[in-house]
Design an enzyme around this catalytic site. Structure first.
Site, PDB file in Angstrom:
ATOM      1  N   SER A  41     -23.977 -12.934  -7.565  1.00 22.64           N
ATOM      2  CA  SER A  41     -22.595 -12.543  -7.291  1.00 22.64           C
ATOM      3  C   SER A  41     -21.607 -13.700  -7.313  1.00 22.64           C
ATOM      4  CB  SER A  41     -22.516 -11.847  -5.930  1.00 22.64           C
ATOM      5  OG  SER A  41     -23.063 -12.680  -4.924  1.00 22.64           O
ATOM      6  N   ASP A 332     -15.393 -12.931   1.855  1.00 23.56           N
ATOM      7  CA  ASP A 332     -16.083 -11.933   2.675  1.00 23.56           C
ATOM      8  C   ASP A 332     -17.294 -12.590   3.337  1.00 23.56           C
ATOM      9  OD1 ASP A 332     -18.238 -11.939   0.886  1.00 23.56           O
ATOM     10  OD2 ASP A 332     -17.733 -10.014  -0.036  1.00 23.56           O
ATOM     11  N   HIS A 335     -19.188 -14.472   0.416  1.00 26.20           N
ATOM     12  CA  HIS A 335     -18.575 -15.016  -0.799  1.00 26.20           C
ATOM     13  C   HIS A 335     -17.289 -15.766  -0.511  1.00 26.20           C
ATOM     14  CE1 HIS A 335     -21.014 -11.436  -1.885  1.00 26.20           C
ATOM     15  NE2 HIS A 335     -21.484 -12.279  -2.789  1.00 26.20           N
TER      16      HIS A 335
END
Ligand code: NAG
Ligand code: NAG
Ligand code: NAG
Ligand code: NAG
Ligand code: NAG
Ligand code: NAG
Length: 370
Positions: A41, A332, A335
């Site tokens: 990610s 978040d 991340h």
């Protein structure tokens, strides 16, 4: 005198035209350098929008994307990722996700990364495109290059391409986030050996198809990600040592393996970025880098906003969103914000090669080698 100088001017002119115009160009044509992106990610530009997975591995809903794109693209950030800034530096457009419908012109490169993916096929199995599958997708694209450009030019193009990886975080965090018993079956060093071993297999696969230029980032102290800090309530918010320990072992093994590959594989060139140190500095001294908050996330809930609820589409529906993501290191619970991704990309691109931060080459070097 007059004759001689006209002759010299003529000579110079012919020489100059030759050197700058045609001969120069045909010998060193300006060749494009594709950019291939693999991993998780930190780099996924939206592949997971198109697979059957859960919202835990997706970011295709508000407020993801709110700073730059103004709509959710599937990137786990408020805006662009490291790979987007590197593409920009390399004068390439944004590199589309492999699974984007209708995307067939792979000329500038492809993004194969999948949020939640690890080097081990067992990591979040069934919810992600694991690294081995990313490699099969790469094989398809490598064949496309040979078909489009012919074998020789196709191979030459692949050999100029830069292959960027971010992998490992999910292999080392998933055992703490699921009921996996993998760490009961393997000790830490064996487990790290498997992760590095599977990554090595993929690197060699790319090399065999003609890939020569590779870029890697090491792992941050995984136990200090907001989501990891809140796993053990008795820890009272301190970093989860067990996860950080795995990252440390990984970061010790990775440079050794890359050094060995460079010795063994002819023409293999790489860049390794010390993501750990860069992130640590920004978490510990946010204001030195233009941030106000280094540990708590902009989006999420609970302590450190470590509850992975950003967007309200996962298990927990309530979440808070900060006013100004630019003030935050973490976007978040896992991340980072576009702002820090830009800073990291600048270091990876232009950092002094062979320095502590990035080496033996930086990304600019890798893109420029022919
Ligand atoms: C997607 O996954 C769900 C649950 O895992 C399953 O019920 C469904 O059939 C899958 N859909 C497709 C198109 O594979
Ligand atoms: C782990 O297992 C327990 C008991 O079976 C269950 O209550 C819990 O939700 C599971 N946790 C995860 C993350 O799957
Ligand atoms: C981990 O396990 C392997 C194989 O089971 C063993 O050879 C090694 O000594 C162990 N390492 C540690 C640090 O316990
Ligand atoms: C790759 O991972 C598997 C577990 O999925 C492991 O059994 C295997 O030994 C690993 N391969 C290498 C080369 O380390
Ligand atoms: C937990 O942390 C808070 C502040 O973050 C502190 O006030 C409290 O004393 C700590 N508790 C323990 C058991 O360490
Ligand atoms: C990160 O870097 C620091 C030094 O800057 C080091 O002490 C620590 O072990 C590193 N952590 C990892 C996970 O590599």
């Amino acid at each position: 005198m007059g004759r001689l100088s006209s002759f010299l001017i003529f000579f110079f002119f012919v020489f100059f035209i030759n050197a700058t115009c045609c001969r120069g160009r045909s010998q060193h044509p300006k060749k494009h350098v594709p950019f291939f992106i693999f991993g998780d990610s930190f780099l996924d530009a939206g592949n997971n929008n198109y697979i059957n997975t859960s919202t835990l591995d997706q970011a295709n809903f508000w407020p993801y994307g709110l700073t730059y794109f103004k709509f959710p693209t599937g990137r786990f950030s408020d805006g662009r990722l490291v790979s987007d800034f590197i593409a920009k530096r390399a004068k390439l457009p944004l590199i589309p996700p492999f699974l984007q419908p209708g995307f067939r012109q792979y000329y500038n490169g492809v993004n194969f990364a999948s949020s939640g993916a690890g080097a081990l096929p067992e990591t979040f199995q069934g919810f992600v495109i694991d690294l081995k599958t990313q490699l099969s997708n790469y094989y398809k694209v490598a064949s496309w290059f040979r078909q489009k450009l012919g074998n020789d030019e196709g191979e030459a193009t692949i050999s100029r391409a830069v292959h960027l990886f971010s992998i490992g975080s999910n292999d080392y965090t998933s055992p703490f986030l699921t009921n996996s018993t993998v760490l009961k079956h393997y000790n830490d060093s064996t487990y790290v050996g498997m992760v590095i071993g599977n990554l090595t297999t993929v690197i060699k696969g790319i090399y065999r198809r003609g890939g020569r230029k590779f870029a890697f980032i090491n792992l941050p102290e995984l136990g200090c990600l907001p989501a990891m800090r809140i796993i053990k309530s008795e820890n009272n918010g301190s970093c989860l040592e067990e996860a950080t320990r795995l990252a440390t072992l990984h970061n010790q093994a990775l440079p050794k393996v890359l050094f060995e590959l460079e010795k063994r594989l002819k023409g293999f060139k790489y860049s390794l970025f010390d993501f750990n140190s860069s992130l640590r500095q920004r978490m510990q001294h946010p204001s030195k880098y233009g941030f106000k908050e280094g540990e708590t996330a902009c989006c999420g809930s609970g302590k450190y906003r470590g509850v992975f609820s950003c967007g309200g589409k996962r298990t927990v529906k309530e979440f808070q969103l900060c006013k100004n993501p630019k003030e935050y290191v973490f976007w978040d619970s896992f991340h980072l914000t576009e702002r820090i991704y830009r800073q990291l990309a600048d270091q990876m691109w232009g950092g002094k090669s062979n320095s502590h931060d990035v080496g033996p080459y930086n990304l600019k070097n890798l893109f420029q080698f022919h």
